[in-house]
Structures are given as C-alpha cells and as structure tokens.
Design an enzyme around this catalytic site. Structure first.
Site, short mmCIF file in Angstrom:
data_model
loop_
_atom_site.label_atom_id
_atom_site.label_comp_id
_atom_site.label_asym_id
_atom_site.label_seq_id
_atom_site.Cartn_x
_atom_site.Cartn_y
_atom_site.Cartn_z
N HIS A 43 -42.20 18.54 13.54
CA HIS A 43 -41.94 17.29 14.24
C HIS A 43 -41.17 17.48 15.59
O HIS A 43 -41.90 17.51 16.51
CB HIS A 43 -40.78 16.69 13.31
CG HIS A 43 -41.32 16.11 12.01
ND1 HIS A 43 -42.25 15.48 11.67
CD2 HIS A 43 -40.84 16.61 10.60
CE1 HIS A 43 -42.57 15.15 10.38
NE2 HIS A 43 -41.52 15.77 9.78
C1 BDR Z 1 -37.17 14.49 11.98
O1 BDR Z 1 -36.04 14.17 11.11
C2 BDR Z 1 -35.42 15.39 10.89
O2 BDR Z 1 -35.18 15.58 9.53
C3 BDR Z 1 -36.32 16.44 11.56
O3 BDR Z 1 -35.31 17.50 12.37
C4 BDR Z 1 -37.14 15.66 12.46
O4 BDR Z 1 -36.21 15.62 13.93
C5 BDR Z 1 -38.29 14.02 11.14
O5 BDR Z 1 -38.58 12.84 10.86
#
Ligand code: BDR
Ligand code: CA
Length: 318
Positions: A252
């Site tokens: 992500h």
């Molecule tokens: C996002 O949420 C967090 O858990 C991760 O670091 C990322 O920024 C993904 O949905």
C-alpha cells in the site's frame, strides 16, 4: 540529478516501514524529515518505529517529529492485528539513535514549507491524515505552499479493507480526509484499487531474502510477518471475507514512493469525491460523487510488474 524534497507523514506500520526503505534508497528523493501520527498503532510506537527504521537505514540525521495521538473527532482505533503490537510484526530492529526532534509535527511542517520555495515540497502521507488536516486548518496559507499531498488511502471502485466500504487510513480519521479533500490543495490518492495490485507474494519475499543484506532481509521478514498475521485472522469474526483470501502483502504505502519515482507506471483519473463521515455502515468511504465539487487525482491503474520490479530494486539496495 534534481531531487524531489519530501516529508513523509507516517504510522509505521509494516508497509510504512517498507515505504521508508524505498524512499531512503532512492536518490531521486530528498527526505527532509519524517512526521508521525497514530494509526496502525499508537503514536509513541509509530514514532519509535520511524526512529528505528532510520537507524536501520543509517539515516538518523533525518528528523522525526511526532504529531497527533488522536484523530480529529474520534478515538484512535489501531490495526495491531495486522501490524503486531509493536507495529512492525515483531521484526528485530535497532533502537532509534536519536530522540524525536519534537512533538509538534504541524509546526515542523509549517516551518519546512515556509522556508522553501512555494510548490517545491511534497508531503507523502502514509497514515490517517490527521496531521495534514491540522496543518490545513491552522495554517491554510502555508499548507498551500506544498507541491502536493500524495496520500495512500481510500477505495474508490474497489471494496474497503476494514469494512466493505472503507479503507483503513480514511476509516481511522474520515474527517481529516474530508478537510484535505475540501482544501482544494493538489491531492493525489493511491487507493486500494491500485495498491492491491502491487502484491508482494511469498515467492517475491523469498527472492528478496535470497538477495541478502540487512534491508532486503528485514523487508522479507516484514512481508512474512504480515502474511502470518493475515493467516491468523483468516477465521476471525468480522474480518472482511475478501481480505481472508489475500495471497500476498499489498504494498500500500510504497505506492506513494513508486508513484514519485515512476509516475508513468500509474494511470490517474481526476475524480469528484465525497468522504463519508456519518458513522453509518459506509463511514470512511471515498465515494465518486458527480455532485461533488471537490476533486482528487486518483491512481486507478498501475503497471503491476514494473511497480513490483522497482520496489524490489530499491528494497534490495542493502
Ligand atoms: C493502509 O492502512 C495501514 O494499515 C497501512 O499502513 C496502509 O497505510 C492500508 O489500508
Ligand atoms: Ca500506513
């Protein structure tokens, strides 16, 4: 080479940690500082983890400044099931070589934006947008000096990952996302629609491990920790069905860095958005709403193989 100056606002966080490695191993980026926010885990832990990652990377000269411990108008809810109680899946890291440089992330962002030419400093936001919303609310004219705010967050056509509608960073502080969207500042989003397509599989992390070197090994351990935590959640009640089928670790937050390094790998649509903040079942959704007058440049497509190859290259630069 002209470097892009960036401040990374982050909540490490396993994928935040990978994003920090990619940023600090990319000579195209000048990482001016790191600000921290409560998100995946509480603020003291995200701040410590940012310092630990900088120690691992040999870049303890970069300032870490902590920011918001709570979202704008809600209690903080973490994602410890996925990232572990220490936020980094139990992976061994050195301790920070320096204490945080302060607790006023907003003041730090303000000062860095004021002292540089307008339109030069990019804010890379990898967690809930609480710090950035405070900056916009408290110093709107200074915030407008940012080159852009590029944030990982949202799910525009894809499903959410916390609820059917909501992605974690938006769900954790939807009011903050709403403030940033409505500010009219250049706002670029990397939603789940693309980040799920940049998938670190067990095989991919095995190849990282084979490269060897401290960074590649830590990155591979972090991917394995995420996959183990997801595995443990497979039968957990309330965990979205679709997430249980995950076959890899979506990179992500690294997508924000990959976009800076190779924008041609991402296709962008300028979309009218509305952030749902009504505490309904759709709370935290990023809805494409033709009636909205607030727009973001949304990454909606990615050349997955090339993006993964670029991530691999930077993560393996020992
Ligand atoms: C996002 O949420 C967090 O858990 C991760 O670091 C990322 O920024 C993904 O949905
Ligand atoms: Ca994050």
């Amino acid at each position: 080479m002209t470097q892009l100056p960036v401040i990374i606002d982050t909540d490490p966080g396993l994928d935040d940690a990978l994003a920090l490695i990619i940023a600090l191993r990319s000579p195209e980026l000048d990482v001016v500082g790191v600000t921290t926010v409560a998100g995946n885990i509480g603020l003291s832990t995200t701040t410590r983890n940012a310092g630990r990652m900088l120690a691992l990377l040999g870049r303890s000269d970069i300032k870490v400044v902590s920011g918001a411990a709570e979202p704008l108008r809600r209690p903080h809810l973490d994602a410890a099931e996925i990232h572990g109680g220490d936020g980094i899946g139990g992976v061994a890291l050195p301790e920070p070589a320096a204490a945080p440089a302060g607790t006023d992330a907003v003041g730090y962002l303000r000062d860095e934006l004021e002292k540089r030419p307008a339109g030069s400093l990019r804010i890379m936001a990898l967690g809930p947008l609480t710090n950035i919303a405070h900056l916009i609310l408290e110093h709107p004219e200074t915030a407008a000096r940012a080159e852009s705010i590029v944030a990982m967050g949202g799910a525009v056509r894809d499903r959410g990952n916390v609820t059917a509608a909501a992605e974690f960073n938006v769900w954790a502080d939807p009011e903050a996302y709403d403030v940033v969207l409505r500010s009219g500042l250049p706002f670029v989003l990397a939603p789940l629609d693309v980040t799920r397509k940049v998938l670190a599989t067990p095989d991919w992390s095995g190849r990282l491990d084979a490269v060897g070197g401290p960074l590649a090994e830590v990155a591979a351990q972090m991917i394995r920790a995420y996959l183990a935590n997801i595995e443990a959640m497979r039968t957990a009640k309330g965990f979205p069905e679709a997430e249980r089928k995950a076959t890899g670790f979506p990179l992500h937050d690294p997508c924000v860095m990959l976009h800076a390094l190779a924008p041609e790998l991402f296709s962008i649509e300028r979309l009218p958005l509305r952030i749902v903040c009504d505490r309904s079942d759709a709370d935290g959704a990023t809805v494409i709403d033709p009636a909205s007058t607030f727009f973001a440049d949304v990454m909606t497509g990615v050349k997955s193989d090339e993006a993964l190859a670029l991530a691999f290259d930077r993560l393996s630069r020992g």
